[in-house]
Design an enzyme around this catalytic site. Structure first.
Site, PDB file in Angstrom:
ATOM      1  N   SER A 216       0.843  -1.185   0.000  1.00  0.00           N
ATOM      2  CA  SER A 216       0.000   0.000   0.000  1.00  0.00           C
ATOM      3  C   SER A 216       0.882   1.240   0.000  1.00  0.00           C
ATOM      4  CB  SER A 216      -0.907  -0.014   1.234  1.00  0.00           C
ATOM      5  OG  SER A 216      -1.688   1.147   1.295  1.00  0.00           O
ATOM      6  N   GLY A 218      -0.236   4.504  -0.162  1.00  0.00           N
ATOM      7  CA  GLY A 218      -1.003   5.705   0.154  1.00  0.00           C
ATOM      8  C   GLY A 218      -1.708   6.254  -1.072  1.00  0.00           C
ATOM      9  N   GLY A 247      -6.478   1.302   4.848  1.00  0.00           N
ATOM     10  CA  GLY A 247      -5.735   0.071   4.584  1.00  0.00           C
ATOM     11  C   GLY A 247      -6.549  -1.174   4.880  1.00  0.00           C
ATOM     12  N   ASP A 248      -7.380  -1.109   5.924  1.00  0.00           N
ATOM     13  CA  ASP A 248      -8.237  -2.245   6.266  1.00  0.00           C
ATOM     14  C   ASP A 248      -9.271  -2.485   5.171  1.00  0.00           C
ATOM     15  OD1 ASP A 248      -6.814  -2.223   8.642  1.00  0.00           O
ATOM     16  OD2 ASP A 248      -8.324  -1.030   9.692  1.00  0.00           O
TER      17      ASP A 248
END
Length: 306
Positions: A216, A218, A247-248
């Site tokens: 990830s 961002g 992110g989850d």
């Protein structure tokens, strides 16, 4: 059924203030409480996507009872194991002026060997019938650092695809147990590999044992090293809002597509769109549904074959 594991659950408190100033008193304009911890955030997003979702991990004390009462009001099925120590709280302070979020995370209860044995038994039973499993977040005190590696091996023995989303030494040990997918952010990836070059670090992380690594990055989206090659997925525009839980939501997108057997472009497109739609929502574990639908059609995914 999709199974999520949150060993260090939390009662998430979100405070909104007009502006956050160090060393000053603040008038809170809004307070939101939700069952939290990375895996529970993932579970709520999966349930909102229409998947039958079961959450396991630990919960205890008055905070744990509050968390479970709130979880009961959602479609997520509660298979949490009781602990003698109280569930932690996390506090997110959202600065309305800047949009920035300051996060305060308590450590969590100390889990006893008997409680870990009870969880392991529960987890093994829940693998029967699971289409995929996500192992998410930090380890509470008392849980051994190789816990995720142990759970990855149990999932692999049961033939259940497993996604690992953690950091530090638990990630290093867990990735060596050969999960199907790991999803570190840029900092976690650099800590694991020692490299700040996302491309190099992603390939190196995959070489440590994971079948696929999705990093990830961002606002820059996702970078994925997979058996089908290197993939990049980029949102159509930078979105501003509360990034807590983004992110989850990406994990939920990856996991739902993994459980469905969807190809990599669909997995990454879903993950990026959900992540961006979560930034537009004020609370972790929720996403802006109309924005998700709109973004899903506009995420760019490119592939560089092996």
């Amino acid at each position: 059924m999709i199974l999520t594991v949150t060993l260090n659950t939390a009662l998430d408190l979100t405070y909104r203030v007009p502006a956050l100033t160090p060393h000053a008193s603040h008038r809170v304009t809004q307070v939101i409480e939700r069952p939290g911890g990375k895996g529970l955030n993932v579970a709520r997003v999966l349930a909102a996507l229409g998947h039958r979702t079961v959450a396991t991990g630990f919960a205890g004390g008055p905070t744990g009872a509050d968390l479970r009462a709130r979880l009961a009001a959602t479609p997520v099925l509660d298979e949490l194991v009781e602990t003698g120590g109280p569930t932690r709280r996390t506090v997110a302070v959202v600065d309305a002026a800047s949009g920035d979020t300051t996060q305060l995370n308590e450590p969590g209860p100390t889990v006893t060997p008997a409680e870990w044995a009870a969880f392991r038994t529960r987890f093994t039973a829940l693998l029967d019938g699971a289409a995929a499993v996500a192992l998410c977040g930090s380890l509470p005190p008392g849980v051994h650092v190789g816990a995720y590696a142990e759970l990855v091996r149990l999932a692999r023995t049961a033939g259940v695809p497993v996604l690992l989303d953690t950091s530090g030494e638990p990630l290093r040990r867990g990735i060596a147990a050969r999960p199907d997918l790991v999803k570190p952010n840029a900092d976690e990836l650099a800590q694991l590999t020692g490299s700040r070059d996302p491309l190099r670090a992603t390939h190196e992380a995959r070489g440590r044992g994971a079948r696929a690594v999705v990093a990830s990055l961002g606002p820059e989206g996702l970078l994925a090293a997979t058996p089908e090659g290197l993939w990049r997925a980029v949102p159509p525009a930078v979105v501003k809002g509360n990034p807590t839980g983004a992110g989850d939501s990406a994990v939920a997108g990856l996991l739902s597509a993994l459980a469905e057997g969807a190809p990599w472009p669909e997995r990454l497109r879903r993950a990026v769109a959900l992540s961006a739609a979560t930034v537009l929502s004020p609370v972790a574990g929720e996403f802006d549904a109309p924005a998700y639908t709109e973004l899903l059609a506009r995420v760019t995914v490119t592939n560089e074959p092996v």
